[in-house]
Design an enzyme around this catalytic site. Structure first.
Site, PDB file in Angstrom:
ATOM      1  N   ASP A 109     -18.371 -43.422 -11.348  1.00 28.81           N
ATOM      2  CA  ASP A 109     -19.524 -43.942 -10.600  1.00 28.81           C
ATOM      3  C   ASP A 109     -19.850 -42.949  -9.485  1.00 28.81           C
ATOM      4  O   ASP A 109     -19.062 -42.052  -9.186  1.00 28.81           O
ATOM      5  CB  ASP A 109     -19.219 -45.335 -10.038  1.00 28.81           C
ATOM      6  CG  ASP A 109     -20.494 -46.186  -9.862  1.00 28.81           C
ATOM      7  OD1 ASP A 109     -21.602 -45.663 -10.073  1.00 28.81           O
ATOM      8  OD2 ASP A 109     -20.364 -47.372  -9.504  1.00 28.81           O
ATOM      9  N   VAL A 111     -20.547 -43.770  -6.193  1.00 30.12           N
ATOM     10  CA  VAL A 111     -20.035 -44.072  -4.849  1.00 30.12           C
ATOM     11  C   VAL A 111     -19.186 -45.342  -4.862  1.00 30.12           C
ATOM     12  O   VAL A 111     -19.495 -46.310  -5.555  1.00 30.12           O
ATOM     13  CB  VAL A 111     -21.199 -44.164  -3.820  1.00 30.12           C
ATOM     14  CG1 VAL A 111     -22.242 -45.200  -4.211  1.00 30.12           C
ATOM     15  CG2 VAL A 111     -20.692 -44.435  -2.414  1.00 30.12           C
ATOM     16  N   ASP A 112     -18.111 -45.287  -4.129  1.00 30.08           N
ATOM     17  CA  ASP A 112     -17.254 -46.450  -3.892  1.00 30.08           C
ATOM     18  C   ASP A 112     -17.547 -46.909  -2.471  1.00 30.08           C
ATOM     19  O   ASP A 112     -17.134 -46.271  -1.503  1.00 30.08           O
ATOM     20  CB  ASP A 112     -15.784 -46.020  -4.055  1.00 30.08           C
ATOM     21  CG  ASP A 112     -14.797 -47.137  -3.726  1.00 30.08           C
ATOM     22  OD1 ASP A 112     -15.233 -48.238  -3.346  1.00 30.08           O
ATOM     23  OD2 ASP A 112     -13.590 -46.881  -3.851  1.00 30.08           O
ATOM     24  N   ASP A 113     -18.299 -47.989  -2.381  1.00 32.55           N
ATOM     25  CA  ASP A 113     -18.699 -48.502  -1.066  1.00 32.55           C
ATOM     26  C   ASP A 113     -17.772 -49.663  -0.696  1.00 32.55           C
ATOM     27  O   ASP A 113     -16.722 -49.456  -0.082  1.00 32.55           O
ATOM     28  CB  ASP A 113     -20.176 -48.926  -1.130  1.00 32.55           C
ATOM     29  CG  ASP A 113     -20.719 -49.411   0.194  1.00 32.55           C
ATOM     30  OD1 ASP A 113     -20.101 -49.134   1.237  1.00 32.55           O
ATOM     31  OD2 ASP A 113     -21.768 -50.086   0.210  1.00 32.55           O
ATOM     32  N   ARG A 115     -16.216 -51.424  -2.965  1.00 33.15           N
ATOM     33  CA  ARG A 115     -15.258 -51.399  -4.093  1.00 33.15           C
ATOM     34  C   ARG A 115     -15.439 -52.594  -5.035  1.00 33.15           C
ATOM     35  O   ARG A 115     -14.712 -52.754  -6.001  1.00 33.15           O
ATOM     36  CB  ARG A 115     -13.816 -51.321  -3.564  1.00 33.15           C
ATOM     37  CG  ARG A 115     -12.828 -50.791  -4.578  1.00 33.15           C
ATOM     38  CD  ARG A 115     -11.559 -50.274  -3.954  1.00 33.15           C
ATOM     39  NE  ARG A 115     -11.746 -48.898  -3.493  1.00 33.15           N
ATOM     40  CZ  ARG A 115     -10.842 -48.218  -2.810  1.00 33.15           C
ATOM     41  NH1 ARG A 115      -9.677 -48.763  -2.526  1.00 33.15           N
ATOM     42  NH2 ARG A 115     -11.080 -46.982  -2.431  1.00 33.15           N
ATOM     43  N   LYS A 158     -16.477 -44.007   0.385  1.00 39.06           N
ATOM     44  CA  LYS A 158     -16.716 -44.293   1.807  1.00 39.06           C
ATOM     45  C   LYS A 158     -15.434 -44.816   2.431  1.00 39.06           C
ATOM     46  O   LYS A 158     -14.836 -45.778   1.929  1.00 39.06           O
ATOM     47  CB  LYS A 158     -17.819 -45.340   1.957  1.00 39.06           C
ATOM     48  CG  LYS A 158     -19.174 -44.846   1.512  1.00 39.06           C
ATOM     49  CD  LYS A 158     -20.252 -45.813   1.948  1.00 39.06           C
ATOM     50  CE  LYS A 158     -21.533 -45.542   1.191  1.00 39.06           C
ATOM     51  NZ  LYS A 158     -22.581 -46.525   1.497  1.00 39.06           N
ATOM     52  N   TRP A 182     -25.295 -44.077   4.687  1.00 43.35           N
ATOM     53  CA  TRP A 182     -26.038 -44.365   3.456  1.00 43.35           C
ATOM     54  C   TRP A 182     -26.339 -43.032   2.776  1.00 43.35           C
ATOM     55  O   TRP A 182     -26.958 -42.149   3.359  1.00 43.35           O
ATOM     56  CB  TRP A 182     -27.335 -45.130   3.726  1.00 43.35           C
ATOM     57  CG  TRP A 182     -27.963 -45.524   2.418  1.00 43.35           C
ATOM     58  CD1 TRP A 182     -28.994 -44.901   1.779  1.00 43.35           C
ATOM     59  CD2 TRP A 182     -27.520 -46.580   1.552  1.00 43.35           C
ATOM     60  NE1 TRP A 182     -29.244 -45.508   0.572  1.00 43.35           N
ATOM     61  CE2 TRP A 182     -28.350 -46.543   0.400  1.00 43.35           C
ATOM     62  CE3 TRP A 182     -26.508 -47.541   1.619  1.00 43.35           C
ATOM     63  CZ2 TRP A 182     -28.197 -47.441  -0.667  1.00 43.35           C
ATOM     64  CZ3 TRP A 182     -26.363 -48.434   0.549  1.00 43.35           C
ATOM     65  CH2 TRP A 182     -27.207 -48.371  -0.559  1.00 43.35           C
ATOM     66  N   TYR A 185     -29.183 -40.184  -2.954  1.00 42.38           N
ATOM     67  CA  TYR A 185     -28.880 -39.349  -4.118  1.00 42.38           C
ATOM     68  C   TYR A 185     -30.153 -38.712  -4.672  1.00 42.38           C
ATOM     69  O   TYR A 185     -31.241 -39.309  -4.589  1.00 42.38           O
ATOM     70  CB  TYR A 185     -28.171 -40.195  -5.186  1.00 42.38           C
ATOM     71  CG  TYR A 185     -26.742 -40.482  -4.779  1.00 42.38           C
ATOM     72  CD1 TYR A 185     -25.765 -39.505  -4.901  1.00 42.38           C
ATOM     73  CD2 TYR A 185     -26.389 -41.704  -4.210  1.00 42.38           C
ATOM     74  CE1 TYR A 185     -24.453 -39.742  -4.490  1.00 42.38           C
ATOM     75  CE2 TYR A 185     -25.080 -41.945  -3.789  1.00 42.38           C
ATOM     76  CZ  TYR A 185     -24.123 -40.955  -3.939  1.00 42.38           C
ATOM     77  OH  TYR A 185     -22.839 -41.185  -3.512  1.00 42.38           O
ATOM     78  N   PRO A 186     -30.021 -37.533  -5.258  1.00 43.13           N
ATOM     79  CA  PRO A 186     -31.222 -36.804  -5.700  1.00 43.13           C
ATOM     80  C   PRO A 186     -31.997 -37.525  -6.796  1.00 43.13           C
ATOM     81  O   PRO A 186     -33.217 -37.399  -6.871  1.00 43.13           O
ATOM     82  CB  PRO A 186     -30.657 -35.465  -6.197  1.00 43.13           C
ATOM     83  CG  PRO A 186     -29.200 -35.704  -6.452  1.00 43.13           C
ATOM     84  CD  PRO A 186     -28.786 -36.759  -5.481  1.00 43.13           C
TER      85      PRO A 186
HETATM   86  P1  5GP Z   1     -19.792 -51.270  -4.118  1.00 41.72           P
HETATM   87  O1  5GP Z   1     -19.599 -52.252  -5.221  1.00 41.72           O
HETATM   88  O2  5GP Z   1     -18.676 -50.252  -4.025  1.00 41.72           O
HETATM   89  O3  5GP Z   1     -20.058 -51.935  -2.810  1.00 41.72           O
HETATM   90  O4  5GP Z   1     -21.129 -50.527  -4.385  1.00 41.72           O
HETATM   91  C1  5GP Z   1     -21.357 -49.792  -5.454  1.00 41.72           C
HETATM   92  C2  5GP Z   1     -22.824 -49.654  -5.734  1.00 41.72           C
HETATM   93  O5  5GP Z   1     -23.697 -49.907  -4.582  1.00 41.72           O
HETATM   94  C3  5GP Z   1     -23.055 -48.232  -6.092  1.00 41.72           C
HETATM   95  O6  5GP Z   1     -22.843 -48.011  -7.471  1.00 41.72           O
HETATM   96  C4  5GP Z   1     -24.477 -48.005  -5.642  1.00 41.72           C
HETATM   97  O7  5GP Z   1     -25.375 -48.413  -6.642  1.00 41.72           O
HETATM   98  C5  5GP Z   1     -24.658 -48.899  -4.442  1.00 41.72           C
HETATM   99  N1  5GP Z   1     -24.409 -48.149  -3.185  1.00 41.72           N
HETATM  100  C6  5GP Z   1     -23.424 -48.381  -2.299  1.00 41.72           C
HETATM  101  N2  5GP Z   1     -23.475 -47.510  -1.277  1.00 41.72           N
HETATM  102  C7  5GP Z   1     -24.511 -46.681  -1.524  1.00 41.72           C
HETATM  103  C8  5GP Z   1     -25.071 -45.541  -0.831  1.00 41.72           C
HETATM  104  O8  5GP Z   1     -24.620 -45.099   0.215  1.00 41.72           O
HETATM  105  N3  5GP Z   1     -26.151 -44.958  -1.414  1.00 41.72           N
HETATM  106  C9  5GP Z   1     -26.692 -45.405  -2.572  1.00 41.72           C
HETATM  107  N4  5GP Z   1     -27.753 -44.744  -3.025  1.00 41.72           N
HETATM  108  N5  5GP Z   1     -26.189 -46.460  -3.256  1.00 41.72           N
HETATM  109  C10 5GP Z   1     -25.102 -47.098  -2.744  1.00 41.72           C
END
Ligand code: 5GP
Length: 207
Positions: A109, A111-113, A115, A158, A182, A185-186
């Site tokens: 994937d 990004v891991d925000d 999780r 992150k 935040w 992405y391109p």
């Molecule tokens: P998570 O489940 O880890 O919170 O989030 C995953 C999804 O949230 C990512 O696959 C992405 O689609 C979106 N996301 C989370 N943080 C960002 C970020 O900083 N930028 C973007 N473009 N998408 C994010």
């Protein structure tokens, strides 16, 4: 007034180079047989990673399979128990158990925000493995289960408190660790030249 979220623009070349830098350790430590890209952000990284993995692991057919997940944000706070309900499947493997059993599967994937998405993907794929194992004689299951593993690659991790945990010992690779910013992405940009200019400005500001 809500605090302004800091943006960080990432270019295609940044992503390509992070993947180039990280792939040798993935090849050495995990050596995936299958890439499972979480759409849409995992598609480009998985495709680039395959190029570098093929360089490291000659003669290996490396398929990319896609799953689609999207996050449903609850209004109130979240608990770990709610995680399964918050992530919505928009696409899944056509024959999951058969496709992943006995393989080293790398989930990719961008990004891991929090999780939550990675946690959901991994636990659902593990359920698919267990379901598939039921079609085998009991005597064969332990060996097949042991031959099946999951690793994770994200371009950016992150550094923040996560709302879900991955099972201890899950092979985990990230191209880069970042703060709680935040990431732009391109592939989300409609004007790529402007996006690249913003990325250069972000880098100039940070240096
Ligand atoms: P998570 O489940 O880890 O919170 O989030 C995953 C999804 O949230 C990512 O696959 C992405 O689609 C979106 N996301 C989370 N943080 C960002 C970020 O900083 N930028 C973007 N473009 N998408 C994010």
């Amino acid at each position: 007034m809500a605090a302004q979220v800091q943006h960080w623009h990432v270019t295609y070349n940044d992503i390509h180079n992070l993947i180039r830098k990280t792939t040798p350790s993935i090849a050495a430590e995990f050596n995936p047989d299958l890439l499972i890209a979480i759409g849409g952000g995992g598609f480009f990284p998985a495709r680039v990673m395959r190029t570098f993995l093929r360089e490291q692991t000659v003669n290996k057919a490396l398929q990319i399979q896609a799953i689609g997940l999207s996050l449903y944000e609850p209004v109130d706070g979240v608990t770990v128990e709610q995680i399964g309900n918050e992530v919505i499947r928009t696409q899944w493997l056509s024959n999951p158990g058969k496709q992943i059993l006995g393989k080293r599967n790398l989930i990719v994937d961008e990004v891991d925000d929090t999780r939550k998405t990675l946690h959901y993907a991994l636990s659902e794929l593990q359920k698919d493995v267990e379901e598939e194992l039921l079609t085998y004689p009991e005597s064969e299951r332990a060996a097949l289960r042991a031959a099946t593993s999951f690793g994770i690659f994200v371009v950016h991790n992150k550094l923040k408190d996560k709302l879900a945990e991955l099972p201890a010992g899950t092979p985990y690779f990230s191209g880069e660790e970042v703060g709680d910013v935040w990431l732009d992405y391109p592939w989300e940009a409609t004007n790529i030249e402007e996006h690249d200019r913003e990325a250069a400005a972000d880098k100039a500001k940070a240096s």
